[in-house]
Write a protein that holds these residues in place. Structure first.
Motif, mmCIF file in Angstrom:
data_model
loop_
_atom_site.group_PDB
_atom_site.id
_atom_site.type_symbol
_atom_site.label_atom_id
_atom_site.label_comp_id
_atom_site.label_asym_id
_atom_site.label_seq_id
_atom_site.Cartn_x
_atom_site.Cartn_y
_atom_site.Cartn_z
ATOM 1 N N ALA A 120 49.309 22.653 31.755
ATOM 2 C CA ALA A 120 48.986 21.247 31.516
ATOM 3 C C ALA A 120 50.202 20.328 31.629
ATOM 4 N N GLU A 121 51.406 20.873 31.394
ATOM 5 C CA GLU A 121 52.635 20.071 31.450
ATOM 6 C C GLU A 121 53.276 20.057 32.838
ATOM 7 N N ARG A 122 52.832 20.941 33.723
ATOM 8 C CA ARG A 122 53.437 21.030 35.062
ATOM 9 C C ARG A 122 53.122 19.802 35.898
ATOM 10 N N VAL A 123 54.074 19.454 36.753
ATOM 11 C CA VAL A 123 53.834 18.388 37.718
ATOM 12 C C VAL A 123 52.733 18.880 38.657
ATOM 13 N N PRO A 124 51.650 18.123 38.796
ATOM 14 C CA PRO A 124 50.570 18.551 39.707
ATOM 15 C C PRO A 124 51.067 18.624 41.147
ATOM 16 N N THR A 125 50.489 19.526 41.930
ATOM 17 C CA THR A 125 50.931 19.694 43.314
ATOM 18 C C THR A 125 50.782 18.408 44.116
ATOM 19 N N ALA A 126 49.750 17.618 43.857
ATOM 20 C CA ALA A 126 49.585 16.356 44.585
ATOM 21 C C ALA A 126 50.749 15.409 44.290
ATOM 22 N N GLU A 127 51.230 15.395 43.059
ATOM 23 C CA GLU A 127 52.380 14.546 42.702
ATOM 24 C C GLU A 127 53.656 15.091 43.329
ATOM 25 N N MET A 128 53.818 16.410 43.351
ATOM 26 C CA MET A 128 54.999 16.984 44.013
ATOM 27 C C MET A 128 55.003 16.607 45.494
ATOM 28 N N ASP A 129 53.836 16.672 46.142
ATOM 29 C CA ASP A 129 53.754 16.291 47.553
ATOM 30 C C ASP A 129 54.066 14.806 47.744
ATOM 31 N N ARG A 130 53.569 13.945 46.856
ATOM 32 C CA ARG A 130 53.832 12.505 46.959
ATOM 33 C C ARG A 130 55.330 12.231 46.841
ATOM 34 N N VAL A 131 55.961 12.832 45.844
ATOM 35 C CA VAL A 131 57.406 12.660 45.639
ATOM 36 C C VAL A 131 58.170 13.238 46.826
ATOM 37 N N ALA A 132 57.754 14.401 47.308
ATOM 38 C CA ALA A 132 58.424 15.038 48.450
ATOM 39 C C ALA A 132 58.398 14.138 49.675
ATOM 40 N N LEU A 133 57.259 13.544 49.951
ATOM 41 C CA LEU A 133 57.148 12.662 51.120
ATOM 42 C C LEU A 133 57.981 11.400 50.945
ATOM 43 N N ALA A 134 58.049 10.877 49.733
ATOM 44 C CA ALA A 134 58.888 9.695 49.475
ATOM 45 C C ALA A 134 60.363 10.034 49.651
ATOM 46 N N ILE A 135 60.773 11.198 49.173
ATOM 47 C CA ILE A 135 62.174 11.613 49.340
ATOM 48 C C ILE A 135 62.464 11.873 50.808
ATOM 49 N N ARG A 136 61.531 12.506 51.513
ATOM 50 C CA ARG A 136 61.699 12.728 52.951
ATOM 51 C C ARG A 136 61.919 11.401 53.676
ATOM 52 N N ALA A 137 61.155 10.387 53.320
ATOM 53 C CA ALA A 137 61.299 9.068 53.952
ATOM 54 C C ALA A 137 62.687 8.480 53.696
ATOM 55 N N HIS A 138 63.233 8.710 52.512
ATOM 56 C CA HIS A 138 64.575 8.201 52.203
ATOM 57 C C HIS A 138 65.662 8.993 52.919
ATOM 58 N N LEU A 139 65.426 10.294 53.098
ATOM 59 C CA LEU A 139 66.435 11.134 53.757
ATOM 60 C C LEU A 139 66.398 10.996 55.273
ATOM 61 N N ALA A 145 68.653 10.091 47.372
ATOM 62 C CA ALA A 145 67.219 9.938 47.621
ATOM 63 C C ALA A 145 66.413 10.153 46.334
ATOM 64 N N VAL A 146 66.806 11.134 45.542
ATOM 65 C CA VAL A 146 66.121 11.375 44.265
ATOM 66 C C VAL A 146 66.268 10.162 43.356
ATOM 67 N N ARG A 147 67.454 9.585 43.302
ATOM 68 C CA ARG A 147 67.672 8.388 42.479
ATOM 69 C C ARG A 147 66.791 7.240 42.945
ATOM 70 N N GLU A 148 66.702 7.043 44.257
ATOM 71 C CA GLU A 148 65.871 5.960 44.792
ATOM 72 C C GLU A 148 64.392 6.158 44.457
ATOM 73 N N TRP A 169 69.710 24.775 56.086
ATOM 74 C CA TRP A 169 69.235 24.434 54.741
ATOM 75 C C TRP A 169 67.792 23.946 54.754
ATOM 76 N N ARG A 170 67.106 24.196 53.638
ATOM 77 C CA ARG A 170 65.772 23.653 53.400
ATOM 78 C C ARG A 170 65.783 23.004 52.021
ATOM 79 N N VAL A 171 65.136 21.851 51.914
ATOM 80 C CA VAL A 171 65.019 21.139 50.643
ATOM 81 C C VAL A 171 63.550 21.156 50.240
ATOM 82 N N LYS A 172 63.278 21.542 48.990
ATOM 83 C CA LYS A 172 61.912 21.640 48.485
ATOM 84 C C LYS A 172 61.847 21.138 47.054
ATOM 85 N N HIS A 173 60.631 20.903 46.596
ATOM 86 C CA HIS A 173 60.424 20.551 45.196
ATOM 87 C C HIS A 173 60.401 21.845 44.395
ATOM 88 N N ALA A 174 60.985 21.835 43.215
ATOM 89 C CA ALA A 174 60.961 23.016 42.350
ATOM 90 C C ALA A 174 59.535 23.322 41.923
#
Length: 159
Positions: free
Chosen positions: A131-150, A78-81, A32-37
């Motif tokens: 303009a409404e999309r989550v910026p890639t920098a924010e997706m990376d920040r969230v991804a790294l935070a979730i990775r730390a929790h997992l 992890a997403v909830r946290e 399995w691989r987990v990624k941001h949408a």
């Protein structure tokens, strides 16, 4: 099950795994691989993707299926946290051309999400304007935070 092809977004991404940004490889193992949408206006919307090309949940192997249950729970925690969401939704369709590879959406349902966007209507948050999309920098920040929790992917053998 079908053979992976150039038209499969997930297979193309997996083939270049080592060069992908954090949002595309939050955690992974052999199955399995987990990624941001991509293309969402909701930070923390994740996707769980089998590493093997498969187009129907019925075609998952026993090991893939066993890992999926634990993975959904651990990723949801992890997403909830990280996002502070009230709960997560989990959905699987795999119908959009180029995205037929089985994948499971884990969507944070925020406490303040408008009632008309709850349940399956949350998919209205996919494919927003640029303009409404989550910026890639924010997706990376969230991804790294979730990775730390997992830490790493849970396996069916570590219960």
């Amino acid at each position: 099950m079908t053979t992976p092809s150039e038209s499969c977004y997930s297979c193309r991404q997996d083939a270049s795994y080592d060069t992908l940004p954090p949002r595309e490889r939050i955690v992974s193992d052999a199955l399995w691989r987990v990624k941001h949408a991509v293309g969402t206006s909701l930070a923390g919307w994740l996707v769980l993707i089998p590493r093997r090309h498969v187009t129907s949940i019925a075609d998952l192997t026993e090991d893939e299926a066993a890992g999926l249950g634990l993975l959904q729970v651990h990723v949801s925690r992890a997403v909830r946290e990280v996002t502070g969401c009230a709960k997560t939704y989990v959905a699987q369709f795999a119908e959009k051309p180029g995205f037929e590879h089985v994948h499971f959406h884990v969507v944070p349902r925020m406490a303040d999400l408008a009632p008309e966007l709850r349940g399956p209507s949350v998919f209205a948050l996919l494919n927003p304007t640029e303009a409404e999309r989550v910026p890639t920098a924010e997706m990376d920040r969230v991804a790294l935070a979730i990775r730390a929790h997992l830490g790493s992917l849970p396996s069916a053998s570590t219960q």
